[in-house]
Write an enzyme that holds these catalytic residues in place. Sequence first.
Site, PDB file in Angstrom:
ATOM      1  CG  ASP A 171      -1.980  -1.041   1.199  1.00 51.47           C
ATOM      2  OD1 ASP A 171      -2.264  -1.564   0.106  1.00 51.47           O
ATOM      3  OD2 ASP A 171      -2.529  -1.361   2.269  1.00 51.47           O
ATOM      4  CG  HIS A 183      -4.134   2.991   0.276  1.00 53.27           C
ATOM      5  ND1 HIS A 183      -5.309   3.007   1.017  1.00 53.27           N
ATOM      6  CD2 HIS A 183      -3.919   1.677  -0.048  1.00 53.27           C
ATOM      7  CE1 HIS A 183      -5.779   1.776   1.128  1.00 53.27           C
ATOM      8  NE2 HIS A 183      -4.954   0.951   0.483  1.00 53.27           N
ATOM      9  CG  HIS A 242      -8.250   1.159  -2.488  1.00 59.61           C
ATOM     10  ND1 HIS A 242      -9.434   0.506  -2.209  1.00 59.61           N
ATOM     11  CD2 HIS A 242      -7.290   0.498  -1.783  1.00 59.61           C
ATOM     12  CE1 HIS A 242      -9.198  -0.490  -1.377  1.00 59.61           C
ATOM     13  NE2 HIS A 242      -7.911  -0.529  -1.112  1.00 59.61           N
TER      14      HIS A 242
END
Length: 397
Positions: free
Chosen positions: A180, A258, A222
């Site tokens: 991440d 992120h 995301h």
Amino acid sequence: MHALLRRALGVAAGAAAVTATLVAPASGAGQADLGTAVRETMLAERGPAASADFDVQALAEPLVEPTRNDQRWAFGTTTIPAPAKEHAGPHTAIFVAHRDAQGWQVELDGTAEFVQAVQQAPTDIVSDGEKQLFARNYENSRTAVTDTGLGLPWAEGVAWWMGGGPHGDSGQSRPYSSLDFSGGNGRVLSAGAGRVYKSCLRNGSGLVRVVHENGYSTTYYHMTGLTDLGDGQPVQYGDYLGQIDVGLPCGGSTTGPHVHFSLLRGDSHTPVDGRTIGGWTFHEGSQAYGGYAERDGTQVGTGGQITNHGRGDGTPTGVVDGGRNSSVNVRSEPKLTAPVVEELPDGSVVRIKCTARGDAVDGVWGRTDLWNQRDVGGWISDGFLYTGSDDPIAPPC
């Protein structure tokens, strides 16, 4: 394995935490069966792994998103949405399907059968460039390499936060194939050259995948503000893919903006442990999200910043910084009077062949007469190129 045999091995889809809606292909005789065949193939071949990763017995109905199809052939993506639980990530695959007297025969990417099927597909379903890419990706996926030849998913020479060290695509799941990252301008860039495929497109978000010739694929989750490149279009290293965000188009969860960056090899996720990406070798810890990145004896753990050093071929790089300008001129010579051969947008990555002294320029960091020649030709003033040093980082021309 044919679709009829797969049905006998199918994993039943039960009540889902995330509602999945079938995206219907173009109308035509027999097309209604395509979605069923793809869903059953996905559940049969990837369902067990998804159930284990999500720690659930009942899976959401897979999405089927054809991007090209006719009466006999279809190509697209299929996705098993993740449950709304911490750090879960969807399972996705690229499919090709051929309709014969028995119905739709479906193959998922990362297998010899998939490569064979795409070679047989007409070029308006799978382009010649894609046929070559999938064949090379499969061939190279069978050879283990430590240096992936990939960069990190943001501009070279820039440091981002590693908010999560090696972990599973669904958090605690094995293998620890994911990392991440967040930071900088939030622009997520392709970790290498290849072709882009998008799935689970909802509310301006989606899962983006880049298939690379070297046997790896990378996925990015995301994000919002996704690239407008269509499925199967070529991307180069450093091309824009999206903006870090909290998008959950196919389930999971996130605690802040992120990019969830994952590494695949063949038809499955592969550990990042011991792999070199962006000049850093990653090592997993005793628990998910721990571990560290190492480079030249320096170790950076979760919560630290790491600089993207590129693809590991040793070519010096810099990042265009136009200051108040949205782009910077590239000239034919290291002179302000030389013709402009190109304009590079702010944030572009420049590979530097050599350096020379030329006209003085008032740049972002002050006045300098240092110029950098790109590996593809053309000159850019060091005053508008962030290299991490005021001194030349490449040999003289």
